[in-house]
Design a protein around this motif. Structure first.
Motif, PDB file in Angstrom:
ATOM      1  N   CYS A 245       0.824  -1.206   0.000  1.00  0.00           N
ATOM      2  CA  CYS A 245       0.000   0.000   0.000  1.00  0.00           C
ATOM      3  C   CYS A 245       0.861   1.261   0.000  1.00  0.00           C
ATOM      4  N   VAL A 248       1.876   1.852  -3.587  1.00  0.00           N
ATOM      5  CA  VAL A 248       0.767   2.337  -4.410  1.00  0.00           C
ATOM      6  C   VAL A 248       0.469   3.796  -4.111  1.00  0.00           C
ATOM      7  N   THR A 301      -6.352   4.426  -6.590  1.00  0.00           N
ATOM      8  CA  THR A 301      -6.093   4.510  -5.148  1.00  0.00           C
ATOM      9  C   THR A 301      -6.799   3.382  -4.406  1.00  0.00           C
ATOM     10  N   GLY A 304      -4.924   0.271  -3.373  1.00  0.00           N
ATOM     11  CA  GLY A 304      -4.212   0.229  -2.100  1.00  0.00           C
ATOM     12  C   GLY A 304      -5.131   0.341  -0.904  1.00  0.00           C
ATOM     13  N   GLY A 339      -8.888  -2.082  -2.011  1.00  0.00           N
ATOM     14  CA  GLY A 339      -7.552  -2.261  -1.446  1.00  0.00           C
ATOM     15  C   GLY A 339      -6.993  -3.660  -1.572  1.00  0.00           C
ATOM     16  N   SER A 342      -3.251  -4.431  -1.265  1.00  0.00           N
ATOM     17  CA  SER A 342      -2.643  -4.331   0.046  1.00  0.00           C
ATOM     18  C   SER A 342      -3.088  -5.429   1.006  1.00  0.00           C
TER      19      SER A 342
END
Length: 387
Positions: A245, A248, A301, A304, A339, A342
């Motif tokens: 994360c 990213v 985004t 992540g 996400g 991550s």
């Protein structure tokens, strides 16, 4: 199955890796400043640990306790019987998998891992189906939080949010179906072995194990056992969240100073992803209908952390950079991806199939893209029909 193999001590990949590492470090360092780069890495990882990992762990503990109660008192068995006719055609998974959808929609991706630690839940699944729960749960992670947050920004977004939720469902089906193909190959599943495991699962689903003691004792023990599973899962995802994360985030965001300078704050970066998106703007417009190239930062985004992407929405709205169509696409892709870069590695590790993590990531990438494309065209159709 052995996790490690042997290879020549120094090989071609050693020098390739060093070249990539040096080039990446020089790129970030010359753009941000080497002192700022290391400061941002540390601050971002620290912030992720405190604000993301511990939050996920807290959610996992609560979800684990809730899931244990659901299995202990037969709710999972009931859900399995009621929803099996729906889940099998859609996902080729047992009805009990729907509990994973509900749990992650109300909380976050890793909540489904807490379910997999409970034998009363996993007994409904064939061996090759369990790894797909990572993709299934991730596709609905933070769905309720994301939907309510976007609705709170503007009530007029409701149709777009509903379309986004429906499209996330489509994306989840694509992701799970692709992942099932990989898990069958990994476990060497044949039609005969699949038929045998189906019969075995059917026999097991007729009964359920319960903890010893009276009702109150079973209630308390289920809560504690489920919560303990949540803690273990929370610890298992720390490396994936912090390392992936952070990378990213630094590739997505730019400087945060008032005059566009670097101040060494968490989540600063080189803003590479938005720059790359500008080169393929027509393609993005065709498939996803983005209003601006900046809008692509929302799903990127979300790779992540969808929470970070949510925080960007008000700024993009105020600048007129996103519209209702973008909200539909973001809801779909934000929820479906939520996400996963991550958390996927940590989740697959917690499932004991880390070697399938790359397959899970590839499958979910296609699932998220399918969700976004579906949201774009479904929403356009809705707008056309509604006039």
């Amino acid at each position: 199955m052995n996790e490690f193999r042997t290879k020549k001590a120094v090989s071609k990949e050693t020098f390739v890796f060093l070249a990539i590492l040096i080039a990446t470090t020089v790129y970030f360092g010359t753009t941000m400043g080497f002192d700022v780069m290391f400061d941002v890495i540390i601050k971002t990882a620290h912030d992720l640990l405190l604000d993301t990992v511990f939050k996920i762990m807290a959610i996992a503990v609560l979800a684990g306790a809730f899931a244990a109660l659901m299995t202990e008192f037969g709710v999972v068995s009931l859900i399995n019987k009621v929803l099996s006719p729906i889940m099998r055609p859609l996902y080729n998974l047992p009805g009990a998998a729907s509990l994973g959808i509900i749990t992650t929609y109300l909380s976050d991706n890793p909540a489904i891992i807490s379910l997999t630690k409970d034998k009363s839940f996993t007994k409904f699944f064939k061996e090759h189906e369990i790894p797909t729960l990572c993709n299934l749960g991730t596709a609905f992670g933070m769905g309720m939080v994301l939907s309510f947050y976007l609705f709170s920004l503007n009530a007029d977004f409701l149709p777009a949010i509903i379309v986004g939720n429906l499209s996330a469902l489509i994306g989840s089906i694509v992701s799970v179906k692709i992942m099932l193909h990989h898990t069958k190959k990994y476990y060497g599943v044949t039609k005969e072995s699949e038929r045998e495991s189906s019969l075995s699962a059917e026999q097991l689903s007729k009964v359920r194990e319960i903890r010893p003691g009276n009702t109150l004792e079973r209630f308390l023990e289920a809560i504690l056992d489920g919560g303990k599973n949540g803690v273990e899962m929370g610890l298992a995802i720390i490396p994936g969240v912090l390392v992936i994360c952070t990378a990213v985030m630094m590739l997505t965001f730019g400087p945060q100073g008032a005059n566009g300078e670097y101040i060494g704050a968490a989540y600063e970066g080189v803003g590479l992803f938005p720059q790359l998106a500008s080169y393929i703007a027509p393609v993005l417009e065709f498939f996803f209908g983005f209003t601006s190239t900046e809008a692509v930062t929302l799903p990127i985004t979300s790779l992540g952390a969808v929470g970070a992407a949510m925080g960007m929405v008000p700024r993009l709205l105020d600048g007129g950079l996103i519209a209702s169509n973008d909200i539909a696409v973001f809801t779909a892709m934000g929820m479906c991806w939520s996400g996963y870069l991550s958390t996927h590695v940590g989740m697959m590790d917690a499932l004991g199939v880390k070697r399938l993590a790359n397959k899970a990531i590839i499958s979910h990438t296609f699932g998220g893209l399918a969700a976004g494309i579906s949201a774009n065209y479904i929403y356009k159709l809705v707008v056309l029909v509604m006039g």
